[in-house]
Design a protein around this motif. Sequence first.
Motif, PDB file in Angstrom:
ATOM      1  N   THR A  11       0.645  -1.443  -0.092  1.00  0.00           N
ATOM      2  CA  THR A  11       0.173   0.279  -0.007  1.00  0.00           C
ATOM      3  C   THR A  11       0.913   1.231  -0.123  1.00  0.00           C
ATOM      4  O   THR A  11       2.190   1.752   0.117  1.00  0.00           O
ATOM      5  N   GLU A  12       0.293   2.346   0.030  1.00  0.00           N
ATOM      6  CA  GLU A  12       0.531   3.602  -0.588  1.00  0.00           C
ATOM      7  C   GLU A  12       1.656   3.775   1.407  1.00  0.00           C
ATOM      8  O   GLU A  12       2.638   4.125   1.543  1.00  0.00           O
ATOM      9  N   GLU A  13       1.579   3.815   2.538  1.00  0.00           N
ATOM     10  CA  GLU A  13       1.484   3.891   3.467  1.00  0.00           C
ATOM     11  C   GLU A  13       2.689   2.564   3.673  1.00  0.00           C
ATOM     12  O   GLU A  13       3.892   2.903   4.597  1.00  0.00           O
ATOM     13  N   ASP A  14       2.338   1.443   3.272  1.00  0.00           N
ATOM     14  CA  ASP A  14       3.940  -0.288   3.300  1.00  0.00           C
ATOM     15  C   ASP A  14       5.328   0.738   2.697  1.00  0.00           C
ATOM     16  O   ASP A  14       6.131   1.003   2.595  1.00  0.00           O
ATOM     17  N   HIS A  15       4.579   1.502   0.866  1.00  0.00           N
ATOM     18  CA  HIS A  15       5.681   1.992   0.971  1.00  0.00           C
ATOM     19  C   HIS A  15       6.374   3.246   1.589  1.00  0.00           C
ATOM     20  O   HIS A  15       7.503   3.319   1.217  1.00  0.00           O
ATOM     21  N   ARG A  16       5.866   3.902   2.111  1.00  0.00           N
ATOM     22  CA  ARG A  16       6.230   5.260   2.660  1.00  0.00           C
ATOM     23  C   ARG A  16       7.406   4.655   3.979  1.00  0.00           C
ATOM     24  O   ARG A  16       7.994   5.103   4.046  1.00  0.00           O
ATOM     25  N   ARG A  17       6.825   3.944   4.420  1.00  0.00           N
ATOM     26  CA  ARG A  17       7.235   3.347   5.932  1.00  0.00           C
ATOM     27  C   ARG A  17       8.381   2.650   5.347  1.00  0.00           C
ATOM     28  O   ARG A  17       9.605   2.334   6.279  1.00  0.00           O
ATOM     29  N   GLN A  18       8.446   1.247   3.734  1.00  0.00           N
ATOM     30  CA  GLN A  18       9.604   0.838   3.146  1.00  0.00           C
ATOM     31  C   GLN A  18      10.618   1.833   3.321  1.00  0.00           C
ATOM     32  O   GLN A  18      11.931   1.592   3.597  1.00  0.00           O
ATOM     33  N   ASP A  19      10.218   2.787   2.416  1.00  0.00           N
ATOM     34  CA  ASP A  19      11.485   4.340   1.564  1.00  0.00           C
ATOM     35  C   ASP A  19      12.348   4.580   3.659  1.00  0.00           C
ATOM     36  O   ASP A  19      12.636   4.933   3.424  1.00  0.00           O
ATOM     37  N   GLU A  20      11.471   5.375   4.382  1.00  0.00           N
ATOM     38  CA  GLU A  20      11.890   5.706   5.148  1.00  0.00           C
ATOM     39  C   GLU A  20      13.100   4.647   6.102  1.00  0.00           C
ATOM     40  O   GLU A  20      13.915   5.342   6.730  1.00  0.00           O
ATOM     41  N   LEU A  21      12.826   3.376   5.936  1.00  0.00           N
ATOM     42  CA  LEU A  21      13.937   2.331   6.433  1.00  0.00           C
ATOM     43  C   LEU A  21      14.960   2.402   5.892  1.00  0.00           C
ATOM     44  O   LEU A  21      16.120   2.695   5.579  1.00  0.00           O
ATOM     45  N   TYR A  22      14.806   2.454   3.679  1.00  0.00           N
ATOM     46  CA  TYR A  22      15.567   2.639   3.707  1.00  0.00           C
ATOM     47  C   TYR A  22      16.906   4.366   3.362  1.00  0.00           C
ATOM     48  O   TYR A  22      18.052   3.596   3.121  1.00  0.00           O
ATOM     49  N   ILE A  23      15.839   5.107   3.739  1.00  0.00           N
ATOM     50  CA  ILE A  23      17.269   6.126   3.625  1.00  0.00           C
ATOM     51  C   ILE A  23      17.971   6.232   5.654  1.00  0.00           C
ATOM     52  O   ILE A  23      18.552   7.097   5.505  1.00  0.00           O
ATOM     53  N   GLN A  24      17.376   5.817   6.128  1.00  0.00           N
ATOM     54  CA  GLN A  24      18.325   5.344   7.198  1.00  0.00           C
ATOM     55  C   GLN A  24      19.917   4.752   6.522  1.00  0.00           C
ATOM     56  O   GLN A  24      19.612   4.009   5.869  1.00  0.00           O
TER      57      GLN A  24
END
Length: 73
Positions: A11-24
Amino acid sequence: MRKTNSTAALTEEDHRRQDELYIQSHEYDYFIIGSGNAALTVGSLLANQGYKVCIAEAHDTPGGYAHTFTMGD
């Protein structure tokens, strides 16, 4: 048919959460490209020894040729 184990299934929320993890910022002792049997074995052995391991896979599921898939017609 929508895949259930693909980034297309997020979902869009899942994508947002995944992107936040990747930029750390992450630091790994080992970075393994591909997730075939050998990579999964080595990665798990290294992790069991206390190393920080990242395994990157371009496909939807890990395992390389250990899982079945349809190719061509």
